[in-house]
Design a protein around this motif. Structure first.
Motif, PDB file in Angstrom:
ATOM      1  N   PHE A 160       0.795  -1.220   0.000  1.00 42.22           N
ATOM      2  CA  PHE A 160       0.000   0.000   0.000  1.00 42.22           C
ATOM      3  C   PHE A 160       0.832   1.277   0.000  1.00 42.22           C
ATOM      4  O   PHE A 160       1.909   1.339   0.581  1.00 42.22           O
ATOM      5  N   GLY A 161       0.253   2.298  -0.652  1.00 44.22           N
ATOM      6  CA  GLY A 161       0.834   3.628  -0.660  1.00 44.22           C
ATOM      7  C   GLY A 161      -0.253   4.672  -0.504  1.00 44.22           C
ATOM      8  O   GLY A 161      -1.435   4.349  -0.400  1.00 44.22           O
ATOM      9  N   ASP A 162       0.151   5.924  -0.488  1.00 41.26           N
ATOM     10  CA  ASP A 162      -0.768   7.039  -0.305  1.00 41.26           C
ATOM     11  C   ASP A 162      -0.886   7.842  -1.601  1.00 41.26           C
ATOM     12  O   ASP A 162       0.047   7.872  -2.411  1.00 41.26           O
ATOM     13  N   GLY A 163      -2.010   8.510  -1.765  1.00 45.11           N
ATOM     14  CA  GLY A 163      -2.177   9.355  -2.949  1.00 45.11           C
ATOM     15  C   GLY A 163      -3.620   9.739  -3.163  1.00 45.11           C
ATOM     16  O   GLY A 163      -4.521   9.299  -2.440  1.00 45.11           O
ATOM     17  N   ALA A 164      -3.844  10.586  -4.169  1.00 43.04           N
ATOM     18  CA  ALA A 164      -5.199  11.043  -4.473  1.00 43.04           C
ATOM     19  C   ALA A 164      -5.344  11.288  -5.971  1.00 43.04           C
ATOM     20  O   ALA A 164      -4.388  11.665  -6.663  1.00 43.04           O
ATOM     21  N   GLY A 165      -6.557  11.052  -6.444  1.00 41.49           N
ATOM     22  CA  GLY A 165      -6.899  11.344  -7.830  1.00 41.49           C
ATOM     23  C   GLY A 165      -8.302  11.923  -7.865  1.00 41.49           C
ATOM     24  O   GLY A 165      -9.121  11.634  -6.986  1.00 41.49           O
ATOM     25  N   ALA A 166      -8.586  12.757  -8.844  1.00 34.87           N
ATOM     26  CA  ALA A 166      -9.886  13.415  -8.910  1.00 34.87           C
ATOM     27  C   ALA A 166     -10.339  13.540 -10.355  1.00 34.87           C
ATOM     28  O   ALA A 166      -9.524  13.547 -11.292  1.00 34.87           O
ATOM     29  N   ALA A 167     -11.650  13.639 -10.517  1.00 35.28           N
ATOM     30  CA  ALA A 167     -12.248  13.806 -11.847  1.00 35.28           C
ATOM     31  C   ALA A 167     -13.383  14.812 -11.758  1.00 35.28           C
ATOM     32  O   ALA A 167     -14.087  14.881 -10.744  1.00 35.28           O
TER      33      ALA A 167
END
Length: 327
Positions: A160-167
């Protein structure tokens, strides 16, 4: 359905990753493993880990801001956030992100469906658009799994890792590029213990790896076939499959189960690891940058996660912009 029916259309993408990259070598001091073992079984070489001063809300804000820039919008009618690692049990992350982005008193709420969160939130957001409740919706998927993963557990710490994505979704018609053409989703609470955090405030993630693998392949493949039927496509029509980035072996097995060439399955986890709900928007950004996704491609998204919950969606890829940043 005909080409004139109202639906949600993908209008822009944004991502945000923590600056700190933790490669496999950095894990060897505390885990009984090796770089080759991790790569062979997961396809992961490194993952991004957010510092103590970077919150789930911070990552989500940056990704959301980038998506708005990509879509050329200053405001939206609603904000939907997908996360299974909120900064606190209450309140939801979404109202904070809406406020820090300067969006005013728009409705904002969270969706919790673990690794299927982005697609669950996509289905909900598309429903808001299709029914006329909202015109433009900002959908953010943001995770900080480093807060709930036991650093001494080889089964999860390497993944697991951290992060963000958006649309950004806008109102459009089914014939528009980027229009959401079909959704399939489902759940099975009898498998709730296969992926769970037993303690509410300070517990670590526990996962039954082998059983999760089998369920993930079964449900992502099955859900993909159902959404293909709803889009009126055959498997041979698919130009790209963008699965949840759990690990490389699951991605390969799903493609094999579907008799889809492996080259058509986007695999974008080598330097990010499994980022749960954020993994699909991050993979979309990677696929666009790598040229795997091109305007006019028929694209299927599919995910599986804790709940158990799964979902898939189909769309024709539009000519859009992606804006990226790091924190």
């Amino acid at each position: 359905m005909n080409g004139g029916e109202r639906t949600a259309v993908l209008a822009g993408l944004g991502t945000c990753l923590p600056r700190q990259e933790v490669d496999n070598a950095a894990l060897l001091a505390r885990l009984d493993t090796s770089d080759s073992w991790i790569r062979e079984r997961t396809g992961i070489a490194a993952r991004r880990i957010a510092g103590a001063d970077v919150s789930v809300g911070d990552l989500g804000h940056a990704a959301g801001e980038n998506a708005l820039k990509a879509a050329g919008l200053a405001t939206v009618d609603a904000v939907v956030v997908a996360t299974s690692t909120p900064d606190r049990p209450l309140p939801a992350v979404a109202p904070r992100i809406a406020t820090t982005l300067g969006l005013g008193a728009v409705p904002a709420f969270d969706v919790s469906a673990a690794c299927s969160g982005f697609l669950y939130a996509l289905a909900v957001s598309a429903g808001l658009v299709a029914t006329g409740v909202a015109g433009d919706v900002l959908l953010v998927a943001t995770e900080k799994y480093s807060d709930i993963v036991d650093p001494a557990d080889r089964a999860t710490a390497v993944l697991f890792g951290d992060g963000a994505g958006a649309a950004v979704l806008r109102s459009g018609r089914r014939g528009d590029p980027g229009a959401l053409l079909g959704v399939d989703w489902g759940s099975d609470g009898t498998g709730r213990e296969l992926i769970s955090v037993p303690e509410r405030y300070d517990g670590f993630l526990a996962m039954a790896g082998k059983r999760v693998y089998l369920k993930a392949v079964e449900h992502m493949a099955g859900s993909t076939l159902r959404v293909l039927d709803r889009c009126g496509w055959a498997i041979g029509d698919v130009d790209a499959l963008v699965p949840h980035q759990a690990n490389k072996r699951i991605i390969q097995a799903v493609a094999q189960r579907l008799s889809l060439p492996e080259r058509k399955a986007v695999c974008a986890l080598e330097r990010t690891g499994n980022t749960a709900a954020a993994s699909i928007p991050l993979a979309l950004a990677h696929g666009q940058e790598a040229g795997t996704l091109g305007a006019g491609d028929r694209v299927v998204l599919t995910a599986f996660g804790a709940g158990l919950a799964w979902a898939s969606a189909g769309l024709v890829w539009p000519d859009i912009t992606t804006v990226r940043s790091e924190l």
